[in-house]
Design a protein around this motif. Structure first.
Motif, PDB file in Angstrom:
ATOM      1  N   MET A  71       0.839  -1.174   0.000  1.00 21.93           N
ATOM      2  CA  MET A  71       0.000   0.000   0.000  1.00 21.93           C
ATOM      3  C   MET A  71       0.887   1.240   0.000  1.00 21.93           C
ATOM      4  SD  MET A  71      -2.986  -1.143   2.652  1.00 21.93           S
ATOM      5  CE  MET A  71      -4.078   0.180   2.222  1.00 21.93           C
ATOM      6  N   LYS A  72       0.316   2.316  -0.527  1.00 19.05           N
ATOM      7  CA  LYS A  72       1.032   3.584  -0.608  1.00 19.05           C
ATOM      8  C   LYS A  72       0.189   4.695   0.006  1.00 19.05           C
ATOM      9  CE  LYS A  72       4.258   1.964  -3.433  1.00 19.05           C
ATOM     10  NZ  LYS A  72       5.565   1.623  -2.972  1.00 19.05           N
ATOM     11  N   SER A  73       0.872   5.652   0.567  1.00 22.09           N
ATOM     12  CA  SER A  73       0.231   6.864   1.050  1.00 22.09           C
ATOM     13  C   SER A  73       0.491   7.948   0.010  1.00 22.09           C
ATOM     14  CB  SER A  73       0.838   7.262   2.394  1.00 22.09           C
ATOM     15  OG  SER A  73       0.313   8.482   2.825  1.00 22.09           O
ATOM     16  N   VAL A  74      -0.557   8.657  -0.372  1.00 23.35           N
ATOM     17  CA  VAL A  74      -0.429   9.745  -1.347  1.00 23.35           C
ATOM     18  C   VAL A  74      -0.892  11.023  -0.663  1.00 23.35           C
ATOM     19  CG1 VAL A  74      -1.061  10.598  -3.633  1.00 23.35           C
ATOM     20  CG2 VAL A  74      -0.893   8.127  -3.229  1.00 23.35           C
ATOM     21  N   PHE A  75       0.005  11.979  -0.583  1.00 21.39           N
ATOM     22  CA  PHE A  75      -0.251  13.275   0.045  1.00 21.39           C
ATOM     23  C   PHE A  75      -0.370  14.301  -1.075  1.00 21.39           C
ATOM     24  CE2 PHE A  75       1.482  17.052   2.465  1.00 21.39           C
ATOM     25  CZ  PHE A  75       0.394  17.188   3.312  1.00 21.39           C
ATOM     26  N   ILE A  76      -1.536  14.921  -1.191  1.00 25.60           N
ATOM     27  CA  ILE A  76      -1.812  15.875  -2.270  1.00 25.60           C
ATOM     28  C   ILE A  76      -2.031  17.246  -1.656  1.00 25.60           C
ATOM     29  CG2 ILE A  76      -3.279  16.430  -4.244  1.00 25.60           C
ATOM     30  CD1 ILE A  76      -4.213  13.447  -4.150  1.00 25.60           C
ATOM     31  N   ILE A  77      -1.258  18.222  -2.112  1.00 24.79           N
ATOM     32  CA  ILE A  77      -1.401  19.608  -1.665  1.00 24.79           C
ATOM     33  C   ILE A  77      -1.858  20.409  -2.869  1.00 24.79           C
ATOM     34  CG2 ILE A  77      -0.239  21.600  -0.662  1.00 24.79           C
ATOM     35  CD1 ILE A  77       1.820  19.563   0.451  1.00 24.79           C
ATOM     36  N   PHE A  78      -2.878  21.255  -2.653  1.00 27.36           N
ATOM     37  CA  PHE A  78      -3.468  21.953  -3.786  1.00 27.36           C
ATOM     38  C   PHE A  78      -4.059  23.284  -3.346  1.00 27.36           C
ATOM     39  CE2 PHE A  78      -6.276  18.916  -1.850  1.00 27.36           C
ATOM     40  CZ  PHE A  78      -7.456  19.614  -1.641  1.00 27.36           C
ATOM     41  N   ASN A  79      -4.126  24.221  -4.281  1.00 26.40           N
ATOM     42  CA  ASN A  79      -4.791  25.488  -4.049  1.00 26.40           C
ATOM     43  C   ASN A  79      -6.262  25.200  -3.761  1.00 26.40           C
ATOM     44  OD1 ASN A  79      -6.386  27.938  -4.914  1.00 26.40           O
ATOM     45  ND2 ASN A  79      -4.312  28.743  -5.153  1.00 26.40           N
ATOM     46  N   GLN A  80      -6.848  25.935  -2.814  1.00 24.94           N
ATOM     47  CA  GLN A  80      -8.239  25.685  -2.451  1.00 24.94           C
ATOM     48  C   GLN A  80      -9.197  25.813  -3.629  1.00 24.94           C
ATOM     49  OE1 GLN A  80      -8.922  28.279   0.929  1.00 24.94           O
ATOM     50  NE2 GLN A  80      -8.410  26.642   2.352  1.00 24.94           N
ATOM     51  N   ALA A  81      -8.795  26.534  -4.662  1.00 22.09           N
ATOM     52  CA  ALA A  81      -9.631  26.645  -5.855  1.00 22.09           C
ATOM     53  C   ALA A  81      -9.852  25.284  -6.518  1.00 22.09           C
ATOM     54  CB  ALA A  81      -8.992  27.618  -6.852  1.00 22.09           C
ATOM     55  N   ASN A  82      -8.993  24.318  -6.232  1.00 22.52           N
ATOM     56  CA  ASN A  82      -9.092  22.988  -6.838  1.00 22.52           C
ATOM     57  C   ASN A  82      -9.777  21.950  -5.952  1.00 22.52           C
ATOM     58  OD1 ASN A  82      -7.999  23.317  -9.410  1.00 22.52           O
ATOM     59  ND2 ASN A  82      -5.907  23.193  -8.631  1.00 22.52           N
ATOM     60  N   THR A  83     -10.377  22.354  -4.851  1.00 23.27           N
ATOM     61  CA  THR A  83     -10.951  21.390  -3.903  1.00 23.27           C
ATOM     62  C   THR A  83     -11.962  20.461  -4.572  1.00 23.27           C
ATOM     63  OG1 THR A  83     -10.587  22.889  -2.045  1.00 23.27           O
ATOM     64  CG2 THR A  83     -12.214  21.139  -1.735  1.00 23.27           C
ATOM     65  N   GLU A  84     -12.920  21.005  -5.282  1.00 26.40           N
ATOM     66  CA  GLU A  84     -13.938  20.160  -5.917  1.00 26.40           C
ATOM     67  C   GLU A  84     -13.323  19.239  -6.953  1.00 26.40           C
ATOM     68  OE1 GLU A  84     -17.227  22.450  -7.390  1.00 26.40           O
ATOM     69  OE2 GLU A  84     -17.651  23.294  -5.425  1.00 26.40           O
ATOM     70  N   ARG A  85     -12.339  19.715  -7.685  1.00 29.52           N
ATOM     71  CA  ARG A  85     -11.691  18.879  -8.706  1.00 29.52           C
ATOM     72  C   ARG A  85     -10.935  17.713  -8.069  1.00 29.52           C
ATOM     73  NH1 ARG A  85     -10.758  24.237 -10.795  1.00 29.52           N
ATOM     74  NH2 ARG A  85     -11.994  24.531 -12.682  1.00 29.52           N
ATOM     75  N   VAL A  86     -10.259  17.965  -6.957  1.00 33.47           N
ATOM     76  CA  VAL A  86      -9.525  16.891  -6.278  1.00 33.47           C
ATOM     77  C   VAL A  86     -10.503  15.868  -5.713  1.00 33.47           C
ATOM     78  CG1 VAL A  86      -8.014  16.350  -4.326  1.00 33.47           C
ATOM     79  CG2 VAL A  86      -7.494  18.305  -5.810  1.00 33.47           C
ATOM     80  N   GLU A  87     -11.580  16.316  -5.094  1.00 33.09           N
ATOM     81  CA  GLU A  87     -12.570  15.376  -4.572  1.00 33.09           C
ATOM     82  C   GLU A  87     -13.221  14.574  -5.701  1.00 33.09           C
ATOM     83  OE1 GLU A  87     -15.174  17.704  -2.093  1.00 33.09           O
ATOM     84  OE2 GLU A  87     -13.712  17.760  -0.464  1.00 33.09           O
ATOM     85  N   TYR A  88     -13.486  15.218  -6.833  1.00 39.66           N
ATOM     86  CA  TYR A  88     -14.036  14.511  -7.996  1.00 39.66           C
ATOM     87  C   TYR A  88     -13.055  13.446  -8.476  1.00 39.66           C
ATOM     88  CZ  TYR A  88     -15.547  13.590 -12.761  1.00 39.66           C
ATOM     89  OH  TYR A  88     -15.918  12.968 -13.921  1.00 39.66           O
ATOM     90  N   MET A  89     -11.775  13.787  -8.502  1.00 39.80           N
ATOM     91  CA  MET A  89     -10.746  12.854  -8.939  1.00 39.80           C
ATOM     92  C   MET A  89     -10.748  11.609  -8.044  1.00 39.80           C
ATOM     93  SD  MET A  89      -6.684  13.794  -9.245  1.00 39.80           S
ATOM     94  CE  MET A  89      -6.783  14.741  -7.754  1.00 39.80           C
ATOM     95  N   LEU A  90     -10.824  11.795  -6.736  1.00 44.09           N
ATOM     96  CA  LEU A  90     -10.860  10.659  -5.818  1.00 44.09           C
ATOM     97  C   LEU A  90     -12.122   9.826  -6.032  1.00 44.09           C
ATOM     98  CD1 LEU A  90      -9.565  12.342  -2.539  1.00 44.09           C
ATOM     99  CD2 LEU A  90      -8.273  10.919  -4.145  1.00 44.09           C
ATOM    100  N   ASP A  91     -13.260  10.490  -6.213  1.00 40.49           N
ATOM    101  CA  ASP A  91     -14.504   9.761  -6.471  1.00 40.49           C
ATOM    102  C   ASP A  91     -14.418   8.956  -7.754  1.00 40.49           C
ATOM    103  OD1 ASP A  91     -15.664  10.765  -4.164  1.00 40.49           O
ATOM    104  OD2 ASP A  91     -16.809  12.329  -5.209  1.00 40.49           O
TER     105      ASP A  91
END
Length: 97
Positions: A1-21
């Protein structure tokens, strides 16, 4: 298993959550109002008058075979708008309970 730590501008919050979904990654921990600056050419994100933008961060633990696809989507998101910025870091998870 791997841990993935993603840091992003808050403007991308919905896009990052969509990506995970989209990748059916259900488990993650989310931090809002993360301060910092990119190591290459990033502008500071401090939530101040001078540097008003802020970052957020997500950490998730995924099976090894999901890592490349997740990083592909992170890179695609970063290429969409380089100035907004998103980065991902991966490391091994030795054990979990």
């Amino acid at each position: 298993m791997k841990s993935v730590f993603i840091i992003f501008n808050q403007a991308n919050t919905e896009r990052v959550e969509y990506m995970l979904d989209r990748l059916q990654i259900k488990g993650f921990t989310f931090w809002e109002n993360v301060q910092g600056r990119g190591s290459v050419d990033g502008e500071p994100r401090r939530g101040t008058h001078t540097w008003p933008e802020m970052n957020s961060a997500i950490i998730t633990v995924v099976e090894d075979d999901k890592v490349d696809e997740l990083l592909h989507y992170v890179k695609k998101l970063d290429n969409r708008n380089k100035e907004v910025g998103v980065r991902a870091f991966v490391w091994n998870v030795e054990k979990t309970v």
